[in-house]
Design a protein around this motif. Structure first.
Motif, PDB file in Angstrom:
ATOM      1  N   THR A  99      -5.523   2.016   0.039  1.00 52.34           N
ATOM      2  CA  THR A  99      -5.235   2.911   1.159  1.00 52.34           C
ATOM      3  C   THR A  99      -5.056   2.156   2.471  1.00 52.34           C
ATOM      4  O   THR A  99      -5.559   1.043   2.637  1.00 52.34           O
ATOM      5  CB  THR A  99      -6.377   3.925   1.357  1.00 52.34           C
ATOM      6  OG1 THR A  99      -7.545   3.237   1.832  1.00 52.34           O
ATOM      7  CG2 THR A  99      -6.711   4.656   0.062  1.00 52.34           C
ATOM      8  N   TYR A 133       3.074   5.723  -2.743  1.00 49.94           N
ATOM      9  CA  TYR A 133       3.083   7.035  -2.084  1.00 49.94           C
ATOM     10  C   TYR A 133       4.513   7.471  -1.772  1.00 49.94           C
ATOM     11  O   TYR A 133       4.866   8.646  -1.946  1.00 49.94           O
ATOM     12  CB  TYR A 133       2.251   6.984  -0.804  1.00 49.94           C
ATOM     13  CG  TYR A 133       0.805   6.624  -1.054  1.00 49.94           C
ATOM     14  CD1 TYR A 133      -0.109   7.576  -1.503  1.00 49.94           C
ATOM     15  CD2 TYR A 133       0.351   5.314  -0.870  1.00 49.94           C
ATOM     16  CE1 TYR A 133      -1.434   7.241  -1.753  1.00 49.94           C
ATOM     17  CE2 TYR A 133      -0.976   4.971  -1.112  1.00 49.94           C
ATOM     18  CZ  TYR A 133      -1.855   5.940  -1.556  1.00 49.94           C
ATOM     19  OH  TYR A 133      -3.161   5.601  -1.820  1.00 49.94           O
ATOM     20  N   ARG A 175       1.026   1.191  -9.208  1.00 44.73           N
ATOM     21  CA  ARG A 175      -0.378   1.243  -8.804  1.00 44.73           C
ATOM     22  C   ARG A 175      -1.226   0.266  -9.618  1.00 44.73           C
ATOM     23  O   ARG A 175      -2.113  -0.409  -9.083  1.00 44.73           O
ATOM     24  CB  ARG A 175      -0.909   2.662  -8.966  1.00 44.73           C
ATOM     25  CG  ARG A 175      -0.282   3.680  -8.023  1.00 44.73           C
ATOM     26  CD  ARG A 175      -0.998   5.010  -8.100  1.00 44.73           C
ATOM     27  NE  ARG A 175      -2.354   4.881  -7.582  1.00 44.73           N
ATOM     28  CZ  ARG A 175      -3.349   5.714  -7.872  1.00 44.73           C
ATOM     29  NH1 ARG A 175      -3.144   6.727  -8.718  1.00 44.73           N
ATOM     30  NH2 ARG A 175      -4.545   5.546  -7.357  1.00 44.73           N
ATOM     31  N   ARG A 195      -1.487  10.845   2.996  1.00 38.66           N
ATOM     32  CA  ARG A 195      -1.842  10.525   1.609  1.00 38.66           C
ATOM     33  C   ARG A 195      -2.185   9.042   1.476  1.00 38.66           C
ATOM     34  O   ARG A 195      -3.095   8.678   0.707  1.00 38.66           O
ATOM     35  CB  ARG A 195      -0.698  10.907   0.677  1.00 38.66           C
ATOM     36  CG  ARG A 195      -0.482  12.416   0.575  1.00 38.66           C
ATOM     37  CD  ARG A 195       0.726  12.753  -0.284  1.00 38.66           C
ATOM     38  NE  ARG A 195       0.909  14.202  -0.364  1.00 38.66           N
ATOM     39  CZ  ARG A 195       1.942  14.790  -0.938  1.00 38.66           C
ATOM     40  NH1 ARG A 195       2.914  14.051  -1.497  1.00 38.66           N
ATOM     41  NH2 ARG A 195       2.043  16.101  -0.980  1.00 38.66           N
ATOM     42  N   ALA A 196      -1.452   8.196   2.211  1.00 34.22           N
ATOM     43  CA  ALA A 196      -1.720   6.763   2.128  1.00 34.22           C
ATOM     44  C   ALA A 196      -3.054   6.400   2.761  1.00 34.22           C
ATOM     45  O   ALA A 196      -3.688   5.419   2.361  1.00 34.22           O
ATOM     46  CB  ALA A 196      -0.583   5.981   2.794  1.00 34.22           C
ATOM     47  N   ILE A 232       0.823  -1.202   0.000  1.00 30.47           N
ATOM     48  CA  ILE A 232       0.000   0.000   0.000  1.00 30.47           C
ATOM     49  C   ILE A 232       0.858   1.254   0.000  1.00 30.47           C
ATOM     50  O   ILE A 232       0.596   2.224  -0.726  1.00 30.47           O
ATOM     51  CB  ILE A 232      -0.952  -0.005   1.214  1.00 30.47           C
ATOM     52  CG1 ILE A 232      -1.973  -1.147   1.077  1.00 30.47           C
ATOM     53  CG2 ILE A 232      -1.664   1.339   1.346  1.00 30.47           C
ATOM     54  CD1 ILE A 232      -2.816  -1.361   2.321  1.00 30.47           C
ATOM     55  N   LEU A 233       1.908   1.262   0.802  1.00 27.28           N
ATOM     56  CA  LEU A 233       2.728   2.459   0.967  1.00 27.28           C
ATOM     57  C   LEU A 233       3.653   2.745  -0.211  1.00 27.28           C
ATOM     58  O   LEU A 233       4.028   3.908  -0.447  1.00 27.28           O
ATOM     59  CB  LEU A 233       3.568   2.329   2.241  1.00 27.28           C
ATOM     60  CG  LEU A 233       2.819   2.467   3.565  1.00 27.28           C
ATOM     61  CD1 LEU A 233       3.646   1.880   4.703  1.00 27.28           C
ATOM     62  CD2 LEU A 233       2.494   3.924   3.837  1.00 27.28           C
TER      63      LEU A 233
END
Length: 392
Positions: free
Chosen positions: A337, A284, A326, A379-380, A280-281
């Motif tokens: 997220t 970002y 992504r 943002r994440a 997920i991270l």
């Protein structure tokens, strides 16, 4: 510095050759360190058959839990002593192999396991070790680091020492076949995270960069196929297993970055699986680092199959790397997220404060402070990108 295992055996069914290597090591009684899920799934069976065929007995410790704590490590070390074992054999994902490494420290050194945190703080060499991954993910089998969660603070602490390198790493892609699709997806994205962070690290070296870039290409091409494995696509599992070990060897020299610095805290505090937090991270953090290393990001985009135009400004073309990551994450059904995990937004200040002290951050190419880490986390949680990295 760059350290890799003394020996590595790779290939479909290679675990069946374990006995001949135990003969070379001159050991009598291995302690097999694993978790109950791996044991119940029968993944251990070919390995245990190989030990028995060599005429040896063994003891199994299957109490490993995700994000192993100091309590788990000391429990495994006690079993080692009680069994009068003379080799540590870690089998499973990163948690099992990390537990095996940490327990091996206590086999020859007195004290609490967290007394040895940091780099190069293990006085006495551990006993012989063999590490056998059952996921294509952490690359722990080829590294000299182990992660142990402090049961009092829930902070993941790093212990690194060249003596923790495996005497033998056995990478048998067949052992990864039974992992559920979500596990394959998260651990596969963990491989990508290792490779990307190693490639852009300020401590990157020519050999680590070559391994990292090749690993990135393998993940981009084969991860979706590995996740959808139905019993015939041996190539996909083999390529992902190789990518995992390559990425592990890469970051063993180049280090990591802000993704791991943050994910260690998210996992420690909220139990979010390590691979999932990294997955997920990753985009970002890539967006955050992009202005510092645009040319490297263009290389990553190209390795992931993007059509890059190197005659255009690198800053613009580099955004294709973030978009590619992504898309790959979406293809293997990774949440977008942190808000979709057990992590809590209110903890952002605490997570940022802890992450700034994480050793992984030392490789990050962009100078980072707690405010920057908090912005990345925000943002994440929100799913917000500030550049042309949007998939829309």
């Amino acid at each position: 510095m760059w350290n890799v295992p003394n020996r590595m055996l790779f290939g479909w069914g290679s675990v069946t050759r374990l006995g001949e290597y135990l003969d070379e090591f001159g050991v009598d009684h291995p302690l097999v360190v694993t978790d109950d899920g791996v044991r119940a799934a029968g993944v251990l069976d070919p390995l245990l058959d190989a030990i028995e065929a060599s005429g040896r007995s063994y003891t199994i410790y299957d109490g490993v839990q995700p994000d192993p704590t100091d309590v788990i490590v000391h429990e495994a070390a006690s079993v080692y002593d009680e069994a009068d074992a003379d080799l540590v054999l870690g089998v499973g994902g990163g948690s099992s192999i990390d537990t095996a490494k940490a327990a091996s420290i206590l086999a020859t050194n007195d004290g609490h396991i967290l007394d040895f945190k940091g780099s190069g703080n293990v006085p006495n060499d551990p006993p012989p070790s063999v590490f056998v991954p059952t996921t294509a993910g952490t690359g722990s089998e080829v590294g000299h680091w182990t992660i142990v969660k402090d049961s009092d603070t829930s902070i993941k602490e790093e212990i690194g020492d060249v003596s923790l390198l495996a005497d033998l790493a056995v990478v048998d892609p067949e052992l990864t076949a039974s992992a559920p699709a979500p596990v394959k997806a998260a651990t596969g994205m963990d491989v990508l995270t290792h490779a990307v962070e190693a490639y852009v690290s300020i401590k990157a070296q020519s050999q680590t960069s070559a391994l990292a870039l090749d690993s990135i290409g393998k993940v981009g091409e084969y991860l979706p196929r590995a996740v959808e494995y139905r019993g015939e696509d041996r190539e996909a599992l083999s390529k992902m297993a190789k990518a995992s070990s390559q990425a592990g060897m890469s970051f063993n020299g180049a280090g990591l970055g802000a993704v791991h610095a943050i994910s260690h805290q998210v996992g420690g505090l909220f139990g979010v699986p390590h691979g999932l937090a990294n997955a997920i991270l990753l985009p970002y953090v890539m967006e955050y680092n992009l202005p510092q290393v645009p040319e490297a990001m263009v290389d990553i985009a190209a390795a992931l199959g993007e059509d890059v135009n190197r005659s255009k400004p690198a800053r613009t073309e580099a955004e294709k790397a973030v978009r590619a990551v992504r898309r790959l994450a979406a293809d293997v059904r990774i949440p977008e997220t942190l808000d979709e995990t057990a992590a809590e937004r209110d903890a952002i200040p605490q997570l940022a404060e802890q992450a700034i002290d994480d050793g992984s951050l030392t490789g990050n190419p962009r100078i980072t402070d707690t405010d920057d880490l908090a912005v990345i986390l925000e943002r994440a949680f929100d799913g917000r990108f500030e550049t042309g990295a949007s998939l829309a």
